[in-house]
Design a protein around this motif. Sequence first.
Motif, PDB file in Angstrom:
ATOM      1  N   VAL A 287     -23.862  57.391 -21.154  1.00 33.48           N
ATOM      2  CA  VAL A 287     -22.548  57.556 -20.533  1.00 33.48           C
ATOM      3  C   VAL A 287     -22.456  56.783 -19.210  1.00 33.48           C
ATOM      4  N   ARG A 288     -23.370  55.830 -18.998  1.00 36.41           N
ATOM      5  CA  ARG A 288     -23.310  54.997 -17.804  1.00 36.41           C
ATOM      6  C   ARG A 288     -23.471  53.515 -18.112  1.00 36.41           C
ATOM      7  N   GLU A 289     -24.533  53.160 -18.859  1.00 32.98           N
ATOM      8  CA  GLU A 289     -24.799  51.725 -19.038  1.00 32.98           C
ATOM      9  C   GLU A 289     -25.739  51.482 -20.201  1.00 32.98           C
ATOM     10  N   PHE A 290     -25.495  50.366 -20.884  1.00 29.78           N
ATOM     11  CA  PHE A 290     -26.544  49.787 -21.716  1.00 29.78           C
ATOM     12  C   PHE A 290     -26.469  48.288 -21.581  1.00 29.78           C
ATOM     13  N   ARG A 291     -27.670  47.685 -21.698  1.00 27.13           N
ATOM     14  CA  ARG A 291     -27.741  46.230 -21.546  1.00 27.13           C
ATOM     15  C   ARG A 291     -28.783  45.667 -22.492  1.00 27.13           C
ATOM     16  N   TRP A 292     -28.590  44.396 -22.826  1.00 24.44           N
ATOM     17  CA  TRP A 292     -29.546  43.699 -23.674  1.00 24.44           C
ATOM     18  C   TRP A 292     -29.746  42.291 -23.158  1.00 24.44           C
ATOM     19  N   ILE A 293     -30.784  41.636 -23.668  1.00 25.64           N
ATOM     20  CA  ILE A 293     -31.024  40.221 -23.387  1.00 25.64           C
ATOM     21  C   ILE A 293     -31.279  39.525 -24.715  1.00 25.64           C
ATOM     22  N   GLY A 294     -30.686  38.350 -24.862  1.00 24.05           N
ATOM     23  CA  GLY A 294     -30.845  37.612 -26.107  1.00 24.05           C
ATOM     24  C   GLY A 294     -30.731  36.119 -25.880  1.00 24.05           C
ATOM     25  N   SER A 295     -31.053  35.372 -26.915  1.00 23.76           N
ATOM     26  CA  SER A 295     -31.024  33.913 -26.861  1.00 23.76           C
ATOM     27  C   SER A 295     -30.343  33.376 -28.106  1.00 23.76           C
ATOM     28  N   ILE A 296     -29.617  32.301 -27.916  1.00 18.80           N
ATOM     29  CA  ILE A 296     -29.089  31.532 -29.046  1.00 18.80           C
ATOM     30  C   ILE A 296     -30.061  30.376 -29.203  1.00 18.80           C
ATOM     31  N   TRP A 297     -30.490  30.127 -30.389  1.00 19.08           N
ATOM     32  CA  TRP A 297     -31.485  29.109 -30.698  1.00 19.08           C
ATOM     33  C   TRP A 297     -32.853  29.527 -30.163  1.00 19.08           C
ATOM     34  N   ILE A 298     -33.397  28.790 -29.205  1.00 17.92           N
ATOM     35  CA  ILE A 298     -34.744  29.044 -28.680  1.00 17.92           C
ATOM     36  C   ILE A 298     -34.620  29.566 -27.251  1.00 17.92           C
ATOM     37  N   LYS A 299     -35.456  30.543 -26.892  1.00 23.25           N
ATOM     38  CA  LYS A 299     -35.428  31.100 -25.540  1.00 23.25           C
ATOM     39  C   LYS A 299     -35.535  29.971 -24.510  1.00 23.25           C
ATOM     40  N   GLY A 300     -34.670  30.046 -23.511  1.00 27.79           N
ATOM     41  CA  GLY A 300     -34.669  29.037 -22.457  1.00 27.79           C
ATOM     42  C   GLY A 300     -33.597  27.976 -22.635  1.00 27.79           C
ATOM     43  N   ILE A 301     -32.994  27.918 -23.826  1.00 26.30           N
ATOM     44  CA  ILE A 301     -31.927  26.954 -24.091  1.00 26.30           C
ATOM     45  C   ILE A 301     -30.578  27.540 -23.666  1.00 26.30           C
ATOM     46  N   PHE A 302     -30.254  28.732 -24.199  1.00 25.01           N
ATOM     47  CA  PHE A 302     -29.020  29.429 -23.847  1.00 25.01           C
ATOM     48  C   PHE A 302     -29.286  30.915 -24.014  1.00 25.01           C
ATOM     49  N   ASP A 303     -29.586  31.579 -22.891  1.00 25.92           N
ATOM     50  CA  ASP A 303     -29.950  32.991 -22.879  1.00 25.92           C
ATOM     51  C   ASP A 303     -28.861  33.783 -22.166  1.00 25.92           C
ATOM     52  N   GLY A 304     -28.688  35.028 -22.584  1.00 28.41           N
ATOM     53  CA  GLY A 304     -27.708  35.872 -21.923  1.00 28.41           C
ATOM     54  C   GLY A 304     -28.188  37.296 -21.785  1.00 28.41           C
ATOM     55  N   GLU A 305     -27.916  37.873 -20.619  1.00 25.79           N
ATOM     56  CA  GLU A 305     -28.147  39.296 -20.402  1.00 25.79           C
ATOM     57  C   GLU A 305     -26.784  39.965 -20.318  1.00 25.79           C
ATOM     58  N   HIS A 306     -26.501  40.813 -21.299  1.00 26.65           N
ATOM     59  CA  HIS A 306     -25.192  41.444 -21.448  1.00 26.65           C
ATOM     60  C   HIS A 306     -25.279  42.888 -20.992  1.00 26.65           C
ATOM     61  N   ALA A 307     -24.277  43.334 -20.236  1.00 22.08           N
ATOM     62  CA  ALA A 307     -24.255  44.719 -19.751  1.00 22.08           C
ATOM     63  C   ALA A 307     -22.889  45.338 -19.991  1.00 22.08           C
ATOM     64  N   PHE A 308     -22.912  46.585 -20.407  1.00 22.19           N
ATOM     65  CA  PHE A 308     -21.727  47.422 -20.506  1.00 22.19           C
ATOM     66  C   PHE A 308     -21.940  48.562 -19.530  1.00 22.19           C
ATOM     67  N   ARG A 309     -21.038  48.715 -18.565  1.00 20.77           N
ATOM     68  CA  ARG A 309     -21.135  49.818 -17.609  1.00 20.77           C
ATOM     69  C   ARG A 309     -19.892  50.693 -17.725  1.00 20.77           C
TER      70      ARG A 309
END
Length: 149
Positions: free
Chosen positions: A71-93
């Motif tokens: 009821v406060r937050e969840f977040r993840w980290i992921g990559s498109i293709w290979i790590k280090g090319i296009f990575d994103g840390e997504h958060a829902f608060r």
Amino acid sequence: MQKICTDIEINAPAEQVWHILTDFENFENWNPFMLIKKGKLETGSQLEVTLHPPGSKPMSFKPTVLKVDPVREFRWIGSIWIKGIFDGEHAFRIEELDNSRTRLVQCERFRGILAPLIMHIMGENIEAGFEEMNLSLKNVSENAAKIHI
């Protein structure tokens, strides 16, 4: 580093918004931007996510859940293709404004060699996808809150 943040005020209790936001099995019923096909809402769990930014081709990836604070937050980290090319840390608060109003904040920080180029090309579409998802979550949450009154 590139960043996109959006927020929306929802006239529904935080618990209601959280329940809908974390009910991955029903995302396809309301979420025009994001499908979470597999995975659990647990730290360390791997999800299977497909994003459908308006005006762009769908992108699939397998992020890892970094944090779950119910009821406060969840977040993840992921990559498109290979790590280090296009990575994103997504958060829902989720921010409880009062017993019947909530603010959703959805942010993503992008990193990697191609992040500036991809964000230049697709950043507006990704932000539009966040906004579409936020508005859909608002509508579904507010309708559910009316039923429970």
